[in-house]
Design a protein around this motif. Structure first.
Motif, PDB file in Angstrom:
ATOM      1  N   GLY A 221       0.821  -1.203   0.000  1.00  0.00           N
ATOM      2  CA  GLY A 221       0.000   0.000   0.000  1.00  0.00           C
ATOM      3  C   GLY A 221       0.851   1.247   0.000  1.00  0.00           C
ATOM      4  N   MET A 222       1.931   1.215   0.773  1.00  0.00           N
ATOM      5  CA  MET A 222       2.849   2.360   0.811  1.00  0.00           C
ATOM      6  C   MET A 222       3.500   2.583  -0.547  1.00  0.00           C
ATOM      7  SD  MET A 222       3.167   3.970   3.694  1.00  0.00           S
ATOM      8  CE  MET A 222       1.409   3.948   3.652  1.00  0.00           C
ATOM      9  N   GLY A 223       3.901   1.498  -1.197  1.00  0.00           N
ATOM     10  CA  GLY A 223       4.512   1.627  -2.515  1.00  0.00           C
ATOM     11  C   GLY A 223       3.547   2.222  -3.528  1.00  0.00           C
ATOM     12  N   TRP A 224       2.321   1.723  -3.474  1.00  0.00           N
ATOM     13  CA  TRP A 224       1.300   2.241  -4.391  1.00  0.00           C
ATOM     14  C   TRP A 224       1.055   3.720  -4.127  1.00  0.00           C
ATOM     15  CZ3 TRP A 224      -4.578   1.726  -3.778  1.00  0.00           C
ATOM     16  CH2 TRP A 224      -5.207   2.049  -4.984  1.00  0.00           C
ATOM     17  N   PHE A 225       0.963   4.053  -2.842  1.00  0.00           N
ATOM     18  CA  PHE A 225       0.708   5.438  -2.488  1.00  0.00           C
ATOM     19  C   PHE A 225       1.858   6.340  -2.915  1.00  0.00           C
ATOM     20  CE2 PHE A 225      -1.382   8.771  -0.402  1.00  0.00           C
ATOM     21  CZ  PHE A 225      -0.447   9.532   0.272  1.00  0.00           C
TER      22      PHE A 225
ATOM     23  N   SER B 213      -2.488   7.380 -14.338  1.00  0.00           N
ATOM     24  CA  SER B 213      -1.243   7.438 -15.105  1.00  0.00           C
ATOM     25  C   SER B 213      -0.174   6.596 -14.433  1.00  0.00           C
ATOM     26  CB  SER B 213      -0.773   8.882 -15.218  1.00  0.00           C
ATOM     27  OG  SER B 213      -0.166   9.262 -14.008  1.00  0.00           O
ATOM     28  N   GLY B 214       0.708   6.083 -15.245  1.00  0.00           N
ATOM     29  CA  GLY B 214       1.851   5.355 -14.709  1.00  0.00           C
ATOM     30  C   GLY B 214       1.463   4.103 -13.955  1.00  0.00           C
ATOM     31  N   VAL B 215       0.548   3.310 -14.550  1.00  0.00           N
ATOM     32  CA  VAL B 215       0.096   2.104 -13.852  1.00  0.00           C
ATOM     33  C   VAL B 215       1.254   1.132 -13.657  1.00  0.00           C
ATOM     34  CG1 VAL B 215      -1.550   0.201 -13.942  1.00  0.00           C
ATOM     35  CG2 VAL B 215      -2.188   2.405 -14.819  1.00  0.00           C
ATOM     36  N   HIS B 216       2.199   1.159 -14.602  1.00  0.00           N
ATOM     37  CA  HIS B 216       3.323   0.235 -14.470  1.00  0.00           C
ATOM     38  C   HIS B 216       4.172   0.594 -13.257  1.00  0.00           C
ATOM     39  CE1 HIS B 216       4.791   3.654 -16.763  1.00  0.00           C
ATOM     40  NE2 HIS B 216       6.021   3.305 -16.497  1.00  0.00           N
ATOM     41  N   ARG B 217       4.271   1.908 -12.969  1.00  0.00           N
ATOM     42  CA  ARG B 217       5.028   2.325 -11.787  1.00  0.00           C
ATOM     43  C   ARG B 217       4.321   1.890 -10.517  1.00  0.00           C
ATOM     44  NH1 ARG B 217       6.448   6.889 -14.681  1.00  0.00           N
ATOM     45  NH2 ARG B 217       4.369   7.698 -14.339  1.00  0.00           N
TER      46      ARG B 217
ATOM     47  N   LEU C  26       5.963  -0.676  -7.785  1.00  0.00           N
ATOM     48  CA  LEU C  26       6.242  -0.301  -6.401  1.00  0.00           C
ATOM     49  C   LEU C  26       5.427  -1.129  -5.421  1.00  0.00           C
ATOM     50  CD1 LEU C  26       6.748   3.551  -6.491  1.00  0.00           C
ATOM     51  CD2 LEU C  26       8.410   1.760  -6.273  1.00  0.00           C
ATOM     52  N   ALA C  27       4.156  -1.414  -5.796  1.00  0.00           N
ATOM     53  CA  ALA C  27       3.337  -2.255  -4.921  1.00  0.00           C
ATOM     54  C   ALA C  27       3.946  -3.655  -4.812  1.00  0.00           C
ATOM     55  CB  ALA C  27       1.911  -2.336  -5.454  1.00  0.00           C
TER      56      ALA C  27
ATOM     57  N   PHE D 124       6.876  -7.823  -1.687  1.00  0.00           N
ATOM     58  CA  PHE D 124       8.018  -8.717  -1.570  1.00  0.00           C
ATOM     59  C   PHE D 124       8.788  -8.441  -0.280  1.00  0.00           C
ATOM     60  CE2 PHE D 124      10.954 -11.608  -3.385  1.00  0.00           C
ATOM     61  CZ  PHE D 124      12.232 -11.153  -3.114  1.00  0.00           C
ATOM     62  N   ILE D 125       9.075  -7.139  -0.056  1.00  0.00           N
ATOM     63  CA  ILE D 125       9.820  -6.768   1.147  1.00  0.00           C
ATOM     64  C   ILE D 125       9.007  -7.108   2.390  1.00  0.00           C
ATOM     65  CG2 ILE D 125      10.825  -4.830   2.403  1.00  0.00           C
ATOM     66  CD1 ILE D 125      11.416  -3.534  -0.275  1.00  0.00           C
ATOM     67  N   GLY D 126       7.672  -6.924   2.296  1.00  0.00           N
ATOM     68  CA  GLY D 126       6.818  -7.214   3.447  1.00  0.00           C
ATOM     69  C   GLY D 126       6.832  -8.677   3.815  1.00  0.00           C
ATOM     70  N   TYR D 127       6.860  -9.539   2.802  1.00  0.00           N
ATOM     71  CA  TYR D 127       6.896 -10.980   3.076  1.00  0.00           C
ATOM     72  C   TYR D 127       8.157 -11.340   3.850  1.00  0.00           C
ATOM     73  CZ  TYR D 127       7.175 -15.980   2.241  1.00  0.00           C
ATOM     74  OH  TYR D 127       7.289 -17.323   2.398  1.00  0.00           O
ATOM     75  N   HIS D 128       9.298 -10.847   3.390  1.00  0.00           N
ATOM     76  CA  HIS D 128      10.548 -11.182   4.070  1.00  0.00           C
ATOM     77  C   HIS D 128      10.637 -10.531   5.438  1.00  0.00           C
ATOM     78  CE1 HIS D 128      12.369 -13.510   0.896  1.00  0.00           C
ATOM     79  NE2 HIS D 128      11.845 -12.666   0.044  1.00  0.00           N
TER      80      HIS D 128
END
Lengths: 102, 110
Positions: free
Chosen positions: B26-30, B46-50, B54-55, B60-64
């Motif tokens: 959520g933070m990455g998306w935000f 705009s920038g859906v790929h970004r 980031l999400a 990924f980081i959250g899982y680890h």
């Protein structure tokens, strides 16, 4: 600034002399004057020959997306999702192994 | 692995969906949306790929991070229980009396 202006002046004179056939002595006088003023000017201490600005400005083109960037972003995302699922299945497998043995 | 040492392998792994993953993605998306907004672009469209990238990174980081968190708490619990086992005299429970034994007998006056 002063140096640039002097350079421009000498270039202008040089091109004009090439075009109109001014006496070469005038040309020599201009370049001599420029060398003399270089001694007095403090602007020559800033040597701009060693660096150039690469800044160019243009409005971002929103109608043509940068497909390479988009592809790379989605590709990286897919790769990372794959990594995540693989890691998770590895972890689950390791846990099952440990649970089974103990 | 790098996140969890050998003795942590016996722990159950976190699910793919976990609290840290949800929050960090959520933070990455935000942050992607904020980046859009700061560059005067429509934030959501705009920038859906970004946003997706980031999400994904956040997930990924959250899982680890969850794995590391589980290991840390398990290790702390294990150390605490080993200490309690080592010095049981410091953790004696007082004998509990029920209220019936403490309180005087009840004679209702009606």
């Amino acid at each position: 600034m002063n140096q640039a202006f002097q350079a421009l002046k000498s270039i202008a004179v040089y091109s004009h002399s090439q075009a109109g056939g001014i006496k070469s002595s005038t040309e020599a006088a201009v370049s001599a004057k420029m060398t003399f003023s270089r001694l007095l000017s403090r602007a020559v201490l800033i040597n701009r020959a060693g660096s150039r600005s690469a800044f160019t400005s243009s409005k971002t083109d929103t109608t043509n997306p940068n497909w390479l960037q988009v592809g790379l972003a989605f590709g990286t995302s897919a790769f990372i999702w794959g990594l995540l699922f693989k890691q998770h299945s590895t972890d689950v497998h390791e846990y099952e192994v440990k649970k089974g043995l103990q | 692995m790098g996140i969890v040492p050998e003795d942590g392998k016996a722990l159950p792994p976190p699910g793919i969906v976990n609290r840290n993953s949800l929050w960090l993605s959520g933070m990455g998306w935000f942050s992607a949306m904020l980046h859009n907004a700061m560059n005067h672009r429509p934030p959501l469209k705009s920038g859906v790929h970004r946003q997706f990238l980031l999400a994904t990174l956040g997930w990924f980081i959250g899982y680890h991070l969850t794995k590391h968190e589980n290991y840390t708490y398990a290790r702390l619990d294990r150390d605490m229980n080993e200490y309690v086992k080592l010095y049981p005299e410091r953790f004696e429970t007082k004998e509990k009396k029920t209220l019936a034994e403490i309180v005087e007998p009840f004679h209702p006056v009606r």
